[in-house]
Design an enzyme around this catalytic site. Structure first.
Site, PDB file in Angstrom:
ATOM      1  N   ARG A  93      54.102  14.473  21.294  1.00  0.00           N
ATOM      2  CA  ARG A  93      55.490  14.378  21.780  1.00  0.00           C
ATOM      3  C   ARG A  93      55.584  14.843  23.238  1.00  0.00           C
ATOM      4  O   ARG A  93      56.538  15.538  23.628  1.00  0.00           O
ATOM      5  CB  ARG A  93      56.434  15.227  20.912  1.00  0.00           C
ATOM      6  N   GLU A 124      62.513  19.488  20.079  1.00  0.00           N
ATOM      7  CA  GLU A 124      61.939  18.233  20.570  1.00  0.00           C
ATOM      8  C   GLU A 124      62.856  17.527  21.568  1.00  0.00           C
ATOM      9  O   GLU A 124      62.396  17.031  22.588  1.00  0.00           O
ATOM     10  CB  GLU A 124      61.655  17.327  19.359  1.00  0.00           C
ATOM     11  N   SER A 181      63.709  14.178  14.488  1.00  0.00           N
ATOM     12  CA  SER A 181      63.182  15.535  14.281  1.00  0.00           C
ATOM     13  C   SER A 181      63.690  16.426  15.401  1.00  0.00           C
ATOM     14  O   SER A 181      63.523  16.091  16.575  1.00  0.00           O
ATOM     15  CB  SER A 181      61.655  15.531  14.338  1.00  0.00           C
TER      16      SER A 181
HETATM   17  N1  EPU Z   1      59.095  19.060   4.150  1.00  0.00           N
HETATM   18  C1  EPU Z   1      59.762  19.944   3.324  1.00  0.00           C
HETATM   19  N2  EPU Z   1      61.101  20.081   3.481  1.00  0.00           N
HETATM   20  C2  EPU Z   1      61.809  19.373   4.390  1.00  0.00           C
HETATM   21  C3  EPU Z   1      61.145  18.481   5.239  1.00  0.00           C
HETATM   22  C4  EPU Z   1      59.768  18.334   5.104  1.00  0.00           C
HETATM   23  O1  EPU Z   1      59.161  20.598   2.481  1.00  0.00           O
HETATM   24  O2  EPU Z   1      63.020  19.555   4.453  1.00  0.00           O
HETATM   25  C5  EPU Z   1      57.664  18.862   3.992  1.00  0.00           C
HETATM   26  C6  EPU Z   1      57.396  17.478   3.365  1.00  0.00           C
HETATM   27  O3  EPU Z   1      57.412  17.537   1.982  1.00  0.00           O
HETATM   28  C7  EPU Z   1      56.032  17.156   3.895  1.00  0.00           C
HETATM   29  C8  EPU Z   1      55.989  17.851   5.241  1.00  0.00           C
HETATM   30  O4  EPU Z   1      57.040  18.803   5.255  1.00  0.00           O
HETATM   31  O5  EPU Z   1      55.025  17.710   3.072  1.00  0.00           O
HETATM   32  C9  EPU Z   1      56.104  16.890   6.417  1.00  0.00           C
HETATM   33  O6  EPU Z   1      57.284  16.101   6.320  1.00  0.00           O
HETATM   34  P1  EPU Z   1      57.305  14.543   6.714  1.00  0.00           P
HETATM   35  O7  EPU Z   1      56.145  13.843   6.132  1.00  0.00           O
HETATM   36  O8  EPU Z   1      58.676  14.056   6.419  1.00  0.00           O
HETATM   37  O9  EPU Z   1      57.041  14.510   8.264  1.00  0.00           O
HETATM   38  P2  EPU Z   1      57.529  15.486   9.422  1.00  0.00           P
HETATM   39  O10 EPU Z   1      56.389  16.353   9.834  1.00  0.00           O
HETATM   40  O11 EPU Z   1      58.777  16.149   9.012  1.00  0.00           O
HETATM   41  C10 EPU Z   1      56.831  13.875  11.392  1.00  0.00           C
HETATM   42  C11 EPU Z   1      57.470  13.438  12.682  1.00  0.00           C
HETATM   43  C12 EPU Z   1      58.480  12.333  12.428  1.00  0.00           C
HETATM   44  C13 EPU Z   1      57.758  11.170  11.769  1.00  0.00           C
HETATM   45  C14 EPU Z   1      57.107  11.667  10.464  1.00  0.00           C
HETATM   46  C15 EPU Z   1      56.271  10.607   9.781  1.00  0.00           C
HETATM   47  C16 EPU Z   1      57.493  15.364  14.163  1.00  0.00           C
HETATM   48  C17 EPU Z   1      58.304  16.467  14.768  1.00  0.00           C
HETATM   49  N3  EPU Z   1      58.126  14.586  13.317  1.00  0.00           N
HETATM   50  O12 EPU Z   1      57.869  14.435  10.596  1.00  0.00           O
HETATM   51  O13 EPU Z   1      59.001  11.908  13.673  1.00  0.00           O
HETATM   52  O14 EPU Z   1      58.644  10.106  11.485  1.00  0.00           O
HETATM   53  O15 EPU Z   1      56.215  12.772  10.764  1.00  0.00           O
HETATM   54  O16 EPU Z   1      55.081  10.399  10.494  1.00  0.00           O
HETATM   55  O17 EPU Z   1      56.312  15.237  14.485  1.00  0.00           O
HETATM   56  C18 EPU Z   1      60.748  12.317  15.235  1.00  0.00           C
HETATM   57  O18 EPU Z   1      59.895  12.765  16.002  1.00  0.00           O
HETATM   58  O19 EPU Z   1      61.974  12.242  15.578  1.00  0.00           O
HETATM   59  C19 EPU Z   1      60.365  11.905  13.909  1.00  0.00           C
HETATM   60  C20 EPU Z   1      61.248  11.535  12.981  1.00  0.00           C
END
Ligand code: EPU
Length: 350
Positions: A164, A346, A246
């Site tokens: 990012r 972010e 995010s």
């Molecule tokens: N999780 C929780 N509770 C929550 C949210 C997440 O326990 O409320 C856990 C999920 O169960 C999972 C882990 O956290 O095990 C990761 O969650 P997720 O797979 O939804 O991905 P993320 O890390 O929250 C990142 C990117 C997203 C992107 C997704 C999919 C960042 C900051 N965010 O989210 O990007 O779409 O992976 O690849 O890196 C963005 O940057 O705006 C964005 C949406």
């Protein structure tokens, strides 16, 4: 090129925050940037570059001249045995550009479907999702230097992509520093879409889709459709519920720090990185602190994904940038107190 005054920015930011631009210029091609530099009223004025407004928090009226990038155009520029090179104007809507490429037979960006914002914003923060980052499909970009009035081209190495992050997020602080924030306007981006196309389906959500549909050799269009469905189920549509995706980056810690946290919280979601560090899921950390569904004023934590902050007041009584930042600070404090980790926002706070 006309410079408009007192322009409402609510339609131009995905949180739906009310703010005004004292002055705003719509940039439809490079000539508008040249004209701006030639105008004595604007040539040295401070500027703020606005793309899709999907990664900003407006905390008040914007005093610098807002450059709203509306440069259009989508075309295949090269079709070699090794790749398709597709060029897009910085003002194209990101998702529409991805959809056009997949439909036209130039696959490779389907994992990045439905990310809000414009093409020009994509390299700024090196957008990424479901196993693909922009830098994996990047060829080069054209930009306009507002200081010198010259156009220039950058390759991936010159963009200094990180998680990012890129050269466009950094302000130049010395003669050897190449930060381009506030100085360069991205005008066109070229994507390198490698041949033969290969599906990227390593993410758990995508593996589930393959099982569900018993389709283990998905096409780019299948993946595009799946990504849209996955995102729609998990992330709010900003046109319905304002948000900036995010709100925090996923933090990295050392293996020692991680072991220490696991000893206290065995369920913590963590991923080992190639460089030996450990990435933690910020959404999980926020969720574990009990923030899911909570609000401060009209700023809320989304019920289905704690990493997303939302505008609970709609367009009638919208959240303010101050409320968003108060909620963000409260979240940062509680995550720090419980885990000793400082979450980094972010979006760009304006
Ligand atoms: N999780 C929780 N509770 C929550 C949210 C997440 O326990 O409320 C856990 C999920 O169960 C999972 C882990 O956290 O095990 C990761 O969650 P997720 O797979 O939804 O991905 P993320 O890390 O929250 C990142 C990117 C997203 C992107 C997704 C999919 C960042 C900051 N965010 O989210 O990007 O779409 O992976 O690849 O890196 C963005 O940057 O705006 C964005 C949406």
């Amino acid at each position: 090129m006309i410079v408009e005054s007192n322009v409402p920015l609510q339609p131009y930011n995905s949180f739906g925050i009310v703010a005004r631009a004292q002055h705003l210029a719509r940039i439809t091609d490079e000539a508008d940037l040249v004209a701006l530099r030639a105008d004595p009223q604007w040539r040295d004025a401070p500027r703020f570059v606005l793309g899709g407004g999907s990664n900003i928090v407006l905390t008040g009226d914007v005093k610098p001249l807002v450059l709203k990038i509306e440069i259009k155009g989508l075309r295949l520029v090269e079709d070699s045995p090794r790749a398709w090179i597709v060029e897009a104007g910085a003002g194209e809507i990101w998702h529409d550009a991805v959809e056009w490429m997949v439909r036209s037979g130039y696959p490779g960006l389907e994992n990045l479907a439905l990310i809000p914002g414009t093409v020009g914003g994509a390299p700024v923060q090196n957008i990424g999702a479901y196993g693909v980052e922009l830098q994996d499909r990047f060829d080069s970009l054209d930009a306009f230097d507002l200081e010198t009035g010259r156009s220039f081209t950058l390759d991936a190495a010159q963009c200094a992509f990180g998680y990012r992050d890129s050269v466009f997020k950094h302000v130049r602080s010395g003669p050897n520093d190449f930060g381009l924030s506030g100085r360069a306007v991205i005008t066109r981006v070229r994507f390198r879409l490698p041949k033969p196309w290969k599906a990227v389906v390593g993410y758990l959500d995508l593996e589930r889709k393959m099982e569900e549909t018993a389709n283990f050799t998905p096409s780019a269009q299948d993946i595009f459709d799946w990504i849209c469905a996955i995102r729609r189920a998990k992330l709010p549509d900003w046109r319905v519920l304002g948000n900036a995706g995010s709100f925090f980056k996923n933090p990295t810690v050392t293996p020692e720090q991680c072991a220490d946290i696991i000893a206290r919280d065995p369920k913590i979601v963590h991923y080992p990185m190639d460089d030996g560090s450990i990435k933690l899921a910020a959404g999980w950390l926020i969720d574990a602190c009990g923030w899911k569904g909570k609000s401060v004023g009209n700023a809320g934590v989304y019920e289905r994904q704690a990493l997303v902050l939302v505008n609970r007041g709609g367009t009638e009584n919208p959240v303010t940038g101050g409320e968003v930042m108060t909620l963000a600070k409260a979240i940062q404090t509680s995550v720090y107190e419980r885990f000793g980790i400082r979450l980094e926002p972010e979006p760009v706070v304006v």
